[in-house]
Design a protein around this motif. Structure first.
Motif, PDB file in Angstrom:
ATOM      1  N   GLU A  57       0.828  -1.200   0.000  1.00  0.00           N
ATOM      2  CA  GLU A  57       0.000   0.000   0.000  1.00  0.00           C
ATOM      3  C   GLU A  57       0.866   1.256   0.000  1.00  0.00           C
ATOM      4  N   ARG A  59       3.952   1.478  -1.176  1.00  0.00           N
ATOM      5  CA  ARG A  59       4.575   1.577  -2.498  1.00  0.00           C
ATOM      6  C   ARG A  59       3.598   2.132  -3.521  1.00  0.00           C
ATOM      7  N   ASN A  60       2.351   1.661  -3.473  1.00  0.00           N
ATOM      8  CA  ASN A  60       1.345   2.155  -4.406  1.00  0.00           C
ATOM      9  C   ASN A  60       1.073   3.638  -4.188  1.00  0.00           C
ATOM     10  N   LYS A  61       1.032   4.061  -2.925  1.00  0.00           N
ATOM     11  CA  LYS A  61       0.799   5.465  -2.617  1.00  0.00           C
ATOM     12  C   LYS A  61       1.951   6.324  -3.135  1.00  0.00           C
ATOM     13  N   LEU A  63       3.995   5.595  -5.571  1.00  0.00           N
ATOM     14  CA  LEU A  63       3.934   5.575  -7.031  1.00  0.00           C
ATOM     15  C   LEU A  63       2.874   6.545  -7.535  1.00  0.00           C
ATOM     16  N   GLU A  64       1.740   6.581  -6.883  1.00  0.00           N
ATOM     17  CA  GLU A  64       0.671   7.503  -7.266  1.00  0.00           C
ATOM     18  C   GLU A  64       1.126   8.954  -7.096  1.00  0.00           C
ATOM     19  N   GLU A  65       1.840   9.244  -6.000  1.00  0.00           N
ATOM     20  CA  GLU A  65       2.351  10.596  -5.785  1.00  0.00           C
ATOM     21  C   GLU A  65       3.351  10.986  -6.871  1.00  0.00           C
ATOM     22  N   LYS A  67       3.396   9.805  -9.954  1.00  0.00           N
ATOM     23  CA  LYS A  67       2.625  10.031 -11.181  1.00  0.00           C
ATOM     24  C   LYS A  67       1.970  11.405 -11.168  1.00  0.00           C
ATOM     25  N   GLU A  68       1.395  11.791 -10.027  1.00  0.00           N
ATOM     26  CA  GLU A  68       0.773  13.106  -9.919  1.00  0.00           C
ATOM     27  C   GLU A  68       1.799  14.213 -10.118  1.00  0.00           C
ATOM     28  N   GLU A  71       2.641  14.491 -13.780  1.00  0.00           N
ATOM     29  CA  GLU A  71       1.577  15.170 -14.516  1.00  0.00           C
ATOM     30  C   GLU A  71       1.632  16.677 -14.274  1.00  0.00           C
TER      31      GLU A  71
END
Length: 126
Positions: A57, A59-61, A63-65, A67-68, A71
């Motif tokens: 969880e 790592r996913n968080k 990774l999402e940060e 990506k944001e 962008e």
């Protein structure tokens, strides 16, 4: 030994168990040890599973940060390109290097000479 641990008298005579009772006690002990070991193994695996889930969880968080952030940087890059294009349009620059800045921006500093236009090519007779 057990009596000594719980604080009872140790100078009493303890009768030995007969073979059947000793076998039954050993069987009970082994069964309880087996069950205890299985429960502790299950608890440990459950804890490590939860730990792995939390790590996944996190790592996913992260990774999402990332990506944001990428962008956001891409949007900023596009805005900068638009600003540069507008500056080039206003100043007449962008036809090559060096840029020629208007007098208002140079305040007495010598400006670079604009590049001469390339000579038009004459058609050659074949």
């Amino acid at each position: 030994m057990q009596r000594r641990l719980i604080g009872r008298a140790t100078d009493i005579h303890i009768r030995p168990l007969n073979e059947e009772k000793a076998t039954q006690a050993a069987t009970d002990l082994l069964g309880e040890l087996f069950i205890f070991s299985m429960i502790t193994t299950d608890i440990d695996s459950h804890r490590s599973g939860n730990s792995e889930a939390r790590k996944e969880e996190a790592r996913n968080k992260a990774l999402e940060e990332i990506k944001e952030k990428m962008e956001e940087l891409e949007r900023e890059k596009q805005m900068m390109k638009l600003r540069v294009a507008e500056v080039e349009r206003v100043t007449g620059a962008g036809r090559g290097w060096p840029w020629v800045l208007p007098r208002a921006f140079t305040s007495g500093v010598a400006q670079a000479e604009p590049e001469p236009e390339p000579a038009a090519q004459q058609p050659t007779a074949a």
